[in-house]
Write a protein that holds these residues in place. Structure first.
Motif, PDB file in Angstrom:
ATOM      1  N   ALA A 121       7.814  26.556  56.648  1.00  0.00           N
ATOM      2  CA  ALA A 121       7.902  25.092  56.646  1.00  0.00           C
ATOM      3  C   ALA A 121       6.732  24.484  57.413  1.00  0.00           C
ATOM      4  O   ALA A 121       6.205  23.428  57.021  1.00  0.00           O
ATOM      5  CB  ALA A 121       9.234  24.648  57.248  1.00  0.00           C
ATOM      6  N   ALA A 122       6.309  25.141  58.493  1.00  0.00           N
ATOM      7  CA  ALA A 122       5.161  24.665  59.268  1.00  0.00           C
ATOM      8  C   ALA A 122       3.895  24.686  58.415  1.00  0.00           C
ATOM      9  O   ALA A 122       3.117  23.727  58.407  1.00  0.00           O
ATOM     10  CB  ALA A 122       4.972  25.528  60.519  1.00  0.00           C
ATOM     11  N   ARG A 123       3.693  25.768  57.677  1.00  0.00           N
ATOM     12  CA  ARG A 123       2.520  25.863  56.801  1.00  0.00           C
ATOM     13  C   ARG A 123       2.538  24.762  55.746  1.00  0.00           C
ATOM     14  O   ARG A 123       1.508  24.154  55.453  1.00  0.00           O
ATOM     15  CB  ARG A 123       2.483  27.235  56.126  1.00  0.00           C
ATOM     16  CG  ARG A 123       2.085  28.350  57.055  1.00  0.00           C
ATOM     17  CD  ARG A 123       1.964  29.664  56.298  1.00  0.00           C
ATOM     18  NE  ARG A 123       1.537  30.719  57.198  1.00  0.00           N
ATOM     19  CZ  ARG A 123       2.226  31.839  57.411  1.00  0.00           C
ATOM     20  NH1 ARG A 123       3.348  32.069  56.766  1.00  0.00           N
ATOM     21  NH2 ARG A 123       1.769  32.737  58.249  1.00  0.00           N
ATOM     22  N   LYS A 124       3.711  24.516  55.183  1.00  0.00           N
ATOM     23  CA  LYS A 124       3.843  23.474  54.158  1.00  0.00           C
ATOM     24  C   LYS A 124       3.527  22.100  54.748  1.00  0.00           C
ATOM     25  O   LYS A 124       2.810  21.305  54.130  1.00  0.00           O
ATOM     26  CB  LYS A 124       5.254  23.495  53.572  1.00  0.00           C
ATOM     27  CG  LYS A 124       5.461  22.548  52.430  1.00  0.00           C
ATOM     28  CD  LYS A 124       6.850  22.686  51.834  1.00  0.00           C
ATOM     29  CE  LYS A 124       7.026  21.680  50.711  1.00  0.00           C
ATOM     30  NZ  LYS A 124       8.359  21.743  50.137  1.00  0.00           N
ATOM     31  N   SER A 125       4.031  21.816  55.934  1.00  0.00           N
ATOM     32  CA  SER A 125       3.742  20.535  56.589  1.00  0.00           C
ATOM     33  C   SER A 125       2.258  20.389  56.867  1.00  0.00           C
ATOM     34  O   SER A 125       1.662  19.357  56.566  1.00  0.00           O
ATOM     35  CB  SER A 125       4.518  20.413  57.902  1.00  0.00           C
ATOM     36  OG  SER A 125       5.884  20.233  57.666  1.00  0.00           O
ATOM     37  N   ALA A 126       1.655  21.418  57.429  1.00  0.00           N
ATOM     38  CA  ALA A 126       0.240  21.363  57.813  1.00  0.00           C
ATOM     39  C   ALA A 126      -0.675  21.208  56.599  1.00  0.00           C
ATOM     40  O   ALA A 126      -1.738  20.580  56.701  1.00  0.00           O
ATOM     41  CB  ALA A 126      -0.139  22.607  58.608  1.00  0.00           C
ATOM     42  N   ALA A 127      -0.260  21.747  55.459  1.00  0.00           N
ATOM     43  CA  ALA A 127      -1.099  21.695  54.258  1.00  0.00           C
ATOM     44  C   ALA A 127      -1.413  20.264  53.828  1.00  0.00           C
ATOM     45  O   ALA A 127      -2.432  20.022  53.190  1.00  0.00           O
ATOM     46  CB  ALA A 127      -0.432  22.451  53.115  1.00  0.00           C
ATOM     47  N   GLY A 128      -0.579  19.326  54.207  1.00  0.00           N
ATOM     48  CA  GLY A 128      -0.790  17.937  53.813  1.00  0.00           C
ATOM     49  C   GLY A 128      -1.673  17.141  54.759  1.00  0.00           C
ATOM     50  O   GLY A 128      -1.825  15.933  54.569  1.00  0.00           O
ATOM     51  N   TYR A 129      -2.256  17.788  55.752  1.00  0.00           N
ATOM     52  CA  TYR A 129      -3.043  17.091  56.768  1.00  0.00           C
ATOM     53  C   TYR A 129      -4.398  17.755  56.965  1.00  0.00           C
ATOM     54  O   TYR A 129      -4.529  18.965  56.827  1.00  0.00           O
ATOM     55  CB  TYR A 129      -2.314  17.116  58.117  1.00  0.00           C
ATOM     56  CG  TYR A 129      -1.039  16.314  58.127  1.00  0.00           C
ATOM     57  CD1 TYR A 129      -1.035  15.002  58.591  1.00  0.00           C
ATOM     58  CD2 TYR A 129       0.147  16.848  57.644  1.00  0.00           C
ATOM     59  CE1 TYR A 129       0.140  14.255  58.588  1.00  0.00           C
ATOM     60  CE2 TYR A 129       1.319  16.110  57.642  1.00  0.00           C
ATOM     61  CZ  TYR A 129       1.306  14.817  58.114  1.00  0.00           C
ATOM     62  OH  TYR A 129       2.455  14.083  58.104  1.00  0.00           O
ATOM     63  N   GLY A 130      -5.381  16.945  57.308  1.00  0.00           N
ATOM     64  CA  GLY A 130      -6.672  17.455  57.732  1.00  0.00           C
ATOM     65  C   GLY A 130      -6.654  17.666  59.243  1.00  0.00           C
ATOM     66  O   GLY A 130      -5.795  17.111  59.944  1.00  0.00           O
TER      67      GLY A 130
END
Length: 170
Positions: A113-122
């Motif tokens: 879930a952390a990876r998925k969240s981070a994927a949407g941000y620079g």
């Protein structure tokens, strides 16, 4: 210590892959510290009367992953996994029914879930949620903090593992 899959971070990666590589390296280091132990050993207190255990540490890091990447970065409103108002350090608490299979499953789900969240941000993007002083955090800051969090706790895990069965290593 039983071996686990852990890749060395790239020596020549760009900044984001470098940060992600180091965070994954430390995540897998923790898994290595727990590998090959029984549930009873993973529940074994490090230095009584301290209740610090490897299972409690993995629960704590599941909470930390959830907090920084989902609650702070993505602004999700989520309940704590283990802690409560009555027991704010409940993430470190284990019982006879706490197992590696269950704890690892929750921890790995929070990493995904952390990876998925981070994927949407620079890296320069700021979090939707804020800290206790009302400040947002950049994804770069969160990655750096998480690397520090794991590195510090992996040092604790080294000592606990050595006490349990004498195993030492990276």
């Amino acid at each position: 210590m039983a071996s686990a899959e852990r890749s060395e971070p790239a020596l020549d990666a760009a900044e984001r892959p470098m940060l992600e590589g180091w965070l994954d390296y430390h995540r897998e280091t923790l898994a290595m510290k727990c590998a090959g132990l029984t549930d009873a050993q993973l529940r074994e207190a490090s230095v009584p009367p301290s209740a610090f255990t490897l299972l409690g540490l993995v629960q704590h890091l599941a909470e930390v992953e959830r907090f920084w990447f989902r609650e702070i970065l993505a602004g999700e409103e989520l309940p704590d996994l283990y802690s409560t108002e009555e027991d704010p350090d409940g993430d470190f608490t284990v019982t006879e029914s706490t197992t590696w299979a269950g704890t690892e499953s929750v921890w790995r789900a929070e990493i995904a879930a952390a990876r998925k969240s981070a994927a949407g941000y620079g890296l320069d993007d700021f979090s939707q949620g804020v800290g206790s002083a009302g400040e947002p955090f950049s994804l770069r800051w969160i990655y750096t903090h998480m690397i520090e969090e794991y590195a510090r706790h992996n040092g604790h895990a080294d000592l606990v593992r050595e006490r349990i069965d004498g195993a030492t290593g990276d």
